[in-house]
Design a protein around this motif. Structure first.
Motif, PDB file in Angstrom:
ATOM      1  N   ILE A   3       0.527  -1.014  -0.092  1.00  7.97           N
ATOM      2  CA  ILE A   3       0.007   0.084   0.067  1.00  7.97           C
ATOM      3  C   ILE A   3       0.869   1.253  -0.008  1.00  7.97           C
ATOM      4  CG2 ILE A   3      -2.028  -1.113   1.340  1.00  7.97           C
ATOM      5  CD1 ILE A   3      -1.061   1.031   3.330  1.00  7.97           C
ATOM      6  N   GLU A  30      -3.545  -1.037  -2.720  1.00  3.46           N
ATOM      7  CA  GLU A  30      -4.554  -0.034  -2.243  1.00  3.46           C
ATOM      8  C   GLU A  30      -3.648   1.328  -2.114  1.00  3.46           C
ATOM      9  OE1 GLU A  30      -6.467  -1.187   1.341  1.00  3.46           O
ATOM     10  OE2 GLU A  30      -7.922  -2.305   0.201  1.00  3.46           O
ATOM     11  N   TRP A  32      -4.204   4.389   0.514  1.00  6.20           N
ATOM     12  CA  TRP A  32      -4.876   4.767   1.784  1.00  6.20           C
ATOM     13  C   TRP A  32      -4.778   6.099   1.733  1.00  6.20           C
ATOM     14  CZ3 TRP A  32      -3.430   1.230   6.495  1.00  6.20           C
ATOM     15  CH2 TRP A  32      -3.774  -0.281   6.181  1.00  6.20           C
ATOM     16  N   GLU A  38     -14.590  13.432   4.494  1.00 12.02           N
ATOM     17  CA  GLU A  38     -14.617  11.919   3.981  1.00 12.02           C
ATOM     18  C   GLU A  38     -15.406  12.164   2.520  1.00 12.02           C
ATOM     19  OE1 GLU A  38     -17.351   9.748   6.528  1.00 12.02           O
ATOM     20  OE2 GLU A  38     -16.396   7.830   5.786  1.00 12.02           O
ATOM     21  N   GLU A  42     -13.959  10.614  -1.063  1.00 13.54           N
ATOM     22  CA  GLU A  42     -14.852   9.800  -1.766  1.00 13.54           C
ATOM     23  C   GLU A  42     -14.857  10.134  -3.214  1.00 13.54           C
ATOM     24  OE1 GLU A  42     -17.599   8.013   1.733  1.00 13.54           O
ATOM     25  OE2 GLU A  42     -18.311   9.522   0.528  1.00 13.54           O
ATOM     26  N   LYS A  51      -7.431   0.879  -6.137  1.00  7.81           N
ATOM     27  CA  LYS A  51      -8.337   0.425  -5.310  1.00  7.81           C
ATOM     28  C   LYS A  51      -7.977   1.578  -4.117  1.00  7.81           C
ATOM     29  CE  LYS A  51     -10.316  -3.011  -2.527  1.00  7.81           C
ATOM     30  NZ  LYS A  51     -10.061  -4.037  -1.613  1.00  7.81           N
ATOM     31  N   ARG A  53      -8.672   3.207  -0.044  1.00  3.83           N
ATOM     32  CA  ARG A  53      -9.270   2.946   1.205  1.00  3.83           C
ATOM     33  C   ARG A  53      -9.388   4.219   2.224  1.00  3.83           C
ATOM     34  NH1 ARG A  53      -8.450  -1.522   6.008  1.00  3.83           N
ATOM     35  NH2 ARG A  53      -8.052  -2.800   4.026  1.00  3.83           N
ATOM     36  N   LEU A  55      -9.507   6.553   5.167  1.00  9.11           N
ATOM     37  CA  LEU A  55      -9.684   6.747   6.569  1.00  9.11           C
ATOM     38  C   LEU A  55      -9.821   8.031   6.834  1.00  9.11           C
ATOM     39  CD1 LEU A  55      -6.417   4.512   7.079  1.00  9.11           C
ATOM     40  CD2 LEU A  55      -8.473   3.696   7.297  1.00  9.11           C
ATOM     41  N   THR A  71      -5.535  -0.025  12.884  1.00  2.00           N
ATOM     42  CA  THR A  71      -5.617  -0.586  11.650  1.00  2.00           C
ATOM     43  C   THR A  71      -4.374  -1.110  11.089  1.00  2.00           C
ATOM     44  OG1 THR A  71      -6.985   1.314  11.303  1.00  2.00           O
ATOM     45  CG2 THR A  71      -6.246   0.350   9.423  1.00  2.00           C
ATOM     46  N   GLN A  75      -4.023  -4.967  10.095  1.00  4.22           N
ATOM     47  CA  GLN A  75      -4.087  -5.206   8.750  1.00  4.22           C
ATOM     48  C   GLN A  75      -2.523  -5.673   8.018  1.00  4.22           C
ATOM     49  OE1 GLN A  75      -6.667  -4.739   6.331  1.00  4.22           O
ATOM     50  NE2 GLN A  75      -7.834  -4.738   8.133  1.00  4.22           N
TER      51      GLN A  75
END
Ligand SMILES: NC(=O)c1ccc[n+]([C@@H]2O[C@H](COP(=O)([O-])OP(=O)(O)OC[C@H]3O[C@@H](n4cnc5c(N)ncnc54)[C@H](OP(=O)(O)O)[C@@H]3O)[C@@H](O)[C@H]2O)c1
Length: 261
Positions: A3, A30, A32, A38, A42, A51, A53, A55, A71, A75
């Motif tokens: 990541i 990914e 992050w 947020e 998005e 991809k 993620r 946070l 996390t 992870q």
């Protein structure tokens, strides 16, 4: 899981890092993205290929930093790159700016950056890279930007020292020291006090800053300074006594009528 992590990913330089890293990294699992907004993250994530993620963390809060630690521990990511961009500045005389916001600058620019670096280090892969957003404000004390410049001196000093500690582990750190960059940074920075007009002349795009930073990081350089005027400023700060430089800035503020003293 391989990541890339970017803090301050919802806006400005952090957002640009996310975009350029998304284009250049094809073999990561990914990206992050870390920030408070947020919805903004998005919207950015929808435009990316890798991809993502999200946070949604307030890095000024110890509890949110503990959530990040949890996390990481659960992870166990293989971190190829960490970019610490979350930060803010406030312009104006020290004794006229709210104490809470000035302490917040220290909390985010110094303490959160240090904590995220500390928490990520055990998970960094060999040849992993860390990019820390300092500033050209790190090169010399800055009146009317006193706490911010001091936080960025911390970032630069910390990054350079840590580089020597982690070099043998094959981890490479670059402190990025741009002058003014065209981002929403100044909306907050100029809420209480204005900067010098000369800022406009030296502004660069986040695209250029990130391109130069990724290039410097790839070449394992410890410091990245975008644009010729800032490179000249960097050199001048090494040669000219800082007291003299502070006097010049004091004179410029008086000339522009931005300071009573
Ligand atoms: N723009 C410049 O002229 C300039 C020059 C030199 C250095 N820098 C440095 O570059 C970095 C990025 O600045 P920028 O220009 O991109 O400004 P920006 O557009 O205002 O971005 C700041 C980022 O930090 C995030 N952030 C703020 N408070 C946070 C918190 N408590 N927890 C988590 N994230 C937080 C913001 O997201 P949320 O609000 O969504 O949390 C946003 O994503 C900063 O460290 C800044 O000091 C900027």
């Amino acid at each position: 899981m391989k990541i890339v992590i970017v803090t301050g990913a919802s806006s400005g330089i952090g957002e640009e890092f996310v975009r350029q890293l998304d284009e250049s990294f094809s073999r990561i699992d990914e990206i992050w993205m870390i920030a408070r907004s947020e919805k903004k993250m998005e919207a950015i994530a929808e435009t990316l290929t890798n991809k993502v993620r999200i946070l949604h963390l307030d890095l000024e809060q110890e509890s949110d930093r503990r959530e990040l630690q949890h996390t990481f521990n659960t992870q166990k990511p293989n971190i190829c790159m960490l970019v610490n961009c979350a930060g803010y500045g406030l312009m104006g005389p020290f004794d006229q700016l709210p104490l809470e916001e000035q302490m917040g600058m220290i909390e985010l620019n110094c303490k959160a950056l240090t904590a995220v670096t500390y928490l990520a280090l055990p998970f960094m892969v060999r040849n992993g890279r860390i990019i820390q957003l300092a500033s050209s404000a790190a090169f010399v004390p800055q009146m009317n930007f006193a706490v911010y410049a001091a936080t960025k001196s911390y970032v630069l000093s910390f990054s350079r020292a840590l580089q020597e500690e982690v070099r043998s582990r094959g981890i490479f750190i670059t402190a990025v020291c741009p002058g003014p960059v065209e981002t929403p940074f100044f909306h907050r920075a100029e809420h209480y006090g204005e900067t010098l007009q000369s800022k406009e002349k030296f502004s660069v795009s986040p695209t250029q800053v990130v391109k130069d930073a990724l290039n410097a990081s790839k070449k394992r350089r410890t410091v990245s300074v975008s644009s010729l005027p800032m490179k000249a400023f960097h050199a001048a700060c090494k040669l000219i006594p800082h007291d003299f430089m502070l006097e010049i800035v004091q004179h410029l503020y008086k000339k522009e009528g931005k300071q009573e003293k």
